[in-house]
Enzyme design. Structure first.
Site, PDB file in Angstrom:
ATOM      1  N   LYS A  91     -25.497 -11.900 -38.390  1.00 23.32           N
ATOM      2  CA  LYS A  91     -26.463 -12.912 -37.949  1.00 23.32           C
ATOM      3  C   LYS A  91     -27.852 -12.619 -38.505  1.00 23.32           C
ATOM      4  O   LYS A  91     -28.541 -13.521 -39.004  1.00 23.32           O
ATOM      5  CB  LYS A  91     -26.509 -12.967 -36.426  1.00 23.32           C
ATOM      6  CG  LYS A  91     -27.517 -13.965 -35.885  1.00 23.32           C
ATOM      7  CD  LYS A  91     -27.583 -13.918 -34.371  1.00 23.32           C
ATOM      8  CE  LYS A  91     -28.694 -14.787 -33.820  1.00 23.32           C
ATOM      9  NZ  LYS A  91     -28.838 -14.671 -32.351  1.00 23.32           N
ATOM     10  N   HIS A 105     -25.379 -20.572 -29.521  1.00 21.00           N
ATOM     11  CA  HIS A 105     -25.185 -22.014 -29.329  1.00 21.00           C
ATOM     12  C   HIS A 105     -24.229 -22.566 -30.393  1.00 21.00           C
ATOM     13  O   HIS A 105     -23.293 -23.313 -30.091  1.00 21.00           O
ATOM     14  CB  HIS A 105     -26.519 -22.747 -29.400  1.00 21.00           C
ATOM     15  CG  HIS A 105     -27.503 -22.309 -28.366  1.00 21.00           C
ATOM     16  ND1 HIS A 105     -27.338 -22.561 -27.014  1.00 21.00           N
ATOM     17  CD2 HIS A 105     -28.669 -21.631 -28.480  1.00 21.00           C
ATOM     18  CE1 HIS A 105     -28.371 -22.069 -26.347  1.00 21.00           C
ATOM     19  NE2 HIS A 105     -29.175 -21.485 -27.216  1.00 21.00           N
TER      20      HIS A 105
END
Length: 230
Positions: free
Chosen positions: A131, A152
């Site tokens: 990430k 999300h």
């Protein structure tokens, strides 16, 4: 849907209509600053991590100064983030390791590498995972092809069946990127991340997703299952 790639493309097209692609870039930080920003953002709301980043830059105008600062001073500057006592030494250690490995305290040279090689170079340092490396490439002034996957984005992808229910955040980066055309530009991939993230924030909530106003409801096994249940 004949394949996950077909579904991914349909989802992208629909959400781009909802959220008005292309999405403007939210940051123009140089890559080393984006890395520190990403490290501060772990398990922390954007407003709090942004405030901590600004406080760190106000206290230490250069990353060289951060690298040589006392940990207590760094920790005090970033006190608003989650786990500042862990992030302060991690940031200082990573800055020192980058300077030692690259020969200077800069990540501008990543622009000369392929996205894959640039991410591999970053991920050699403990504390930098998929990430974070994707965020540095995609969000910074490098504007390289990468697909960050936040919580999300990950949640929406799981509910749609783009990734399996047991696929973690790290492996999801590889799977979701492979579903998208390799001809896509950095802007296309940035749009894909942003629209899935925004959909998770605005509609596909962790608790009580707003399926009744979701543009993807007919594509979503999770929503269809919920609607069938009494």
């Amino acid at each position: 849907m004949s394949s996950a790639a077909d579904l991914a493309m349909l989802v992208h097209a629909r959400l781009c209509t909802v959220y008005n692609c292309p999405i403007p870039y939210f940051s123009d930080l140089e890559p080393l600053s984006e890395l520190v920003s990403a490290l501060l953002s772990h398990r922390t709301r954007n407003a709090a991590s942004g405030k901590a980043f600004d406080a760190l830059r106000a206290r230490f105008p250069t990353w060289e100064e951060v690298m040589r600062a006392d940990l207590s001073e760094i920790e005090a500057a970033i006190a608003g983030v989650t786990w500042p006592e862990l992030k302060a030494p991690r940031i200082r250690t990573i800055l020192s390791a980058i300077e030692a490995r690259a020969g200077r305290l800069s990540l501008d040279f990543l622009a000369e590498l392929s996205p894959e090689d640039a991410r591999a170079w970053l991920e050699q340092f403990p504390g930098i995972g998929p990430k974070t490396s994707a965020a540095v490439l995609a969000f910074s002034s490098l504007r390289m092809r990468a697909l960050p996957v936040d919580s999300h984005h990950h949640r929406v992808a799981q509910r749609l069946g783009l990734i399996g229910p047991r696929i973690g955040l790290g492996p999801a980066h590889v799977i979701l990127l492979l579903q998208l055309p390799d001809t896509w530009t950095a802007q296309d991939l940035y749009d894909n991340h942003e629209i899935l993230m925004m959909h998770g924030q605005k509609v596909c909530h962790h608790r009580r997703p707003a399926c009744g106003r979701c543009a993807l409801v007919d594509l979503c096994p999770s929503a269809l299952k919920e609607m069938r249940e009494p």
